[in-house]
Design an enzyme around this catalytic site. Structure first.
Site, mmCIF file in Angstrom:
data_model
loop_
_atom_site.group_PDB
_atom_site.id
_atom_site.type_symbol
_atom_site.label_atom_id
_atom_site.label_comp_id
_atom_site.label_asym_id
_atom_site.label_seq_id
_atom_site.Cartn_x
_atom_site.Cartn_y
_atom_site.Cartn_z
ATOM 1 C CE LYS A 100 -35.946 -46.175 -38.394
ATOM 2 N NZ LYS A 100 -36.934 -46.995 -39.102
ATOM 3 N N GLY B 111 -40.150 -40.647 -41.874
ATOM 4 C CA GLY B 111 -40.581 -40.600 -40.483
ATOM 5 C C GLY B 111 -40.380 -41.923 -39.754
ATOM 6 C CG ASP B 112 -39.268 -45.010 -36.696
ATOM 7 O OD1 ASP B 112 -39.392 -45.969 -37.465
ATOM 8 O OD2 ASP B 112 -39.188 -45.158 -35.458
ATOM 9 C CE LYS C 67 -38.322 -52.395 -41.648
ATOM 10 N NZ LYS C 67 -38.979 -51.286 -40.878
ATOM 11 C CB SER D 180 -40.517 -44.596 -48.533
ATOM 12 O OG SER D 180 -41.055 -43.986 -47.386
ATOM 13 C CB THR E 188 -46.297 -48.760 -41.776
ATOM 14 O OG1 THR E 188 -45.446 -47.814 -42.427
ATOM 15 C CG2 THR E 188 -45.467 -49.738 -40.994
ATOM 16 C CE LYS F 85 -37.098 -43.756 -48.212
ATOM 17 N NZ LYS F 85 -37.106 -42.955 -46.950
#
Ligand code: GLU
Length: 444
Positions: free
Chosen positions: A126, A165-166, A114, A376, A210, A90
């Site tokens: 990622k 997303g990022d 995290k 998420s 976030t 994830k």
């Protein structure tokens, strides 16, 4: 133990040459682990550290697409499936010209700890591409996303790997990616991506999570010293999704947010940032923050970092290594009380050391920005039960998770003899949960 750790670190650096950000992230975690390994030799015997530093799978692929002029373009796509001991891989996707394997690996490595800290059943991964969405038309972004997913889909699945997303990947991109996944697989598999739109499987509060989480963490951290956001001068870096909702939550808690930024410079707005205007400029019109300053009658300072204006609470919400030793010194001179990382690894190691020595409360990203990925996981939970929760309930869950992470970091730091160190607490608490799962699952 110190030498053993140094040897493993040395091996990791040699096996992954030139990946500067990855080296930085690994070194930073290793610095906290000596007391853990001394207390738990079983981790050493089972080579947990060596295994943790080697991603389970790394996928690199060509992403061909055609621009609006009919020219063929080629980008590079990545997905690093880092660790699945706790759940499916994830973590987000980043579209930015700076993306290369070292960045994706640093982000994936951080994500493992995290995600572990959130207490939710999610492993870490990622991905992304060196594609630059800036200046690209809607059609170009769509074609790029479709091409990217045409390769990536075979590696994904709600029980396998779940991107989100990022930087450079927001609701629009997640929509195009989901549409292509649905078309190729012929499955309406909501749980394969998070950050979805509200009308098609997304979760309330995911957009805000976030930024909100970073501020909720900071508020709890300030609370340990009998302080709060109320009436404090706050500076935020960035102006994207994380920054916007950090600004909103800080304002809701009574903070006076006077600065934000983007890659072109920063805005100083002593009247307090007008968030609806900032969102109009950044989200609706996709323009730089200088346009906000112009319309608002605020100051725009090109090419410099926002930290120089000074603050009582500083929230780095832009990107890695955006707050260095000089910035930290400027913040300390201005009387900063707390720094809470909304971005991933925004504070350089030297800056963290300087802040810590000055007695500033410091929350590392893997704890303070975990609210995004935690929500998420809440989105996945709603998808799995075909349910949709209210905003208030979801925000309550987010607040509970952030407070839980905060308290666990402090308790773990205490337990391992480093009271008050959120860095040690986050690294150790994040690590031990993954390490125990890896031991239980055997050598796989
Ligand atoms: N990119 C975000 C992060 O750094 C969110 C990842 C997710 O929601 O999967 O944690």
């Amino acid at each position: 133990m110190k030498e053993q750790l140094a040897d493993i670190l040395d091996q990791v650096l040699r096996r992954n040459p030139g990946e500067r950000e990855f080296h930085q992230a690994v070194r930073e975690v290793f610095e906290s682990l000596e007391p853990v390994l001394r207390k738990n030799p079983q981790y050493v015997d089972a080579a947990v550290l060596e295994r943790l530093c080697e991603p389970e799978r790394q996928i690199i692929f060509r992403v061909p697409w055609v621009d609006d002029e009919g020219r063929v373009r080629i980008n590079r796509g990545f997905r690093v499936e880092y660790n699945s001991a706790l759940g499916p891989f994830k973590g987000g996707l980043r579209f930015h010209p700076s993306v290369y394997l070292g960045i994706v690996k640093f982000l994936g490595f951080e994500q493992v700890f995290k995600n572990s800290l959130t207490g939710m059943p999610i492993g870490g991964g990622k991905g992304g591409s060196d594609f630059d969405p800036r200046g690209r038309s809607q059609g170009e972004v769509m074609r790029f996303c479709q091409s990217f997913m045409t390769e990536l889909y075979r590696h994904l699945g709600e029980h396998t790997d779940v991107p989100a997303g990022d930087i450079g990947v927001g609701g629009r991109e997640i929509g195009y990616l989901f549409g292509q996944y649905k078309r190729i697989t012929n499955r309406w598999e909501a749980g394969v991506l998070t950050g979805k739109g509200l009308s098609w499987g997304g979760s309330l509060v995911r957009t805000e999570a976030t930024g909100y989480g970073t501020v909720l963490f900071a508020e709890r951290m300030l609370g340990t010293r009998g302080q709060s956001f109320d009436g404090r001068r706050v500076v935020v870096s960035g102006a994207g999704n994380v920054a916007q909702y950090a600004i909103q939550k800080a304002q809701q808690l009574g903070g006076h947010v006077v600065g934000c930024s983007d890659s072109t410079g920063y805005v100083l707005d002593e009247r307090g940032i007008d968030l609806p205007l900032l969102q109009q400029v950044r989200e609706a019109e996709r323009l730089p923050v200088s346009v906000y300053a112009e319309r608002r009658g605020a100051t725009f300072v090109p090419g410099r970092r926002v930290w120089e204006v000074g603050a009582e609470v500083a929230l780095p919400c832009a990107t890695q290594n955006e707050l260095d030793e000089d910035d930290a010194a400027a913040l300390v001179r201005s009387g900063v009380l707390a720094v809470s990382e909304g971005a991933n690894m925004p504070t350089t190691p030297a800056a963290v050391a300087l802040l810590t020595e000055a007695g500033v409360l410091f929350a590392p990203g893997k704890a303070a920005n975990a609210g995004g990925v935690a929500t998420s996981a809440l989105e996945m939970q709603q998808n799995a039960s075909r349910d949709a929760w209210t905003f208030d309930y979801t925000e309550q869950r987010l607040a509970g998770i952030m407070h839980g992470i905060h308290d666990r970091c402090l308790a773990t730091a205490d337990e391992y003899g480093q009271p008050g160190s959120y860095v040690a607490g986050a690294n150790i608490a994040g690590f031990t949960k993954v390490a125990d799962a890896m031991l239980a699952l055997g050598v796989v």
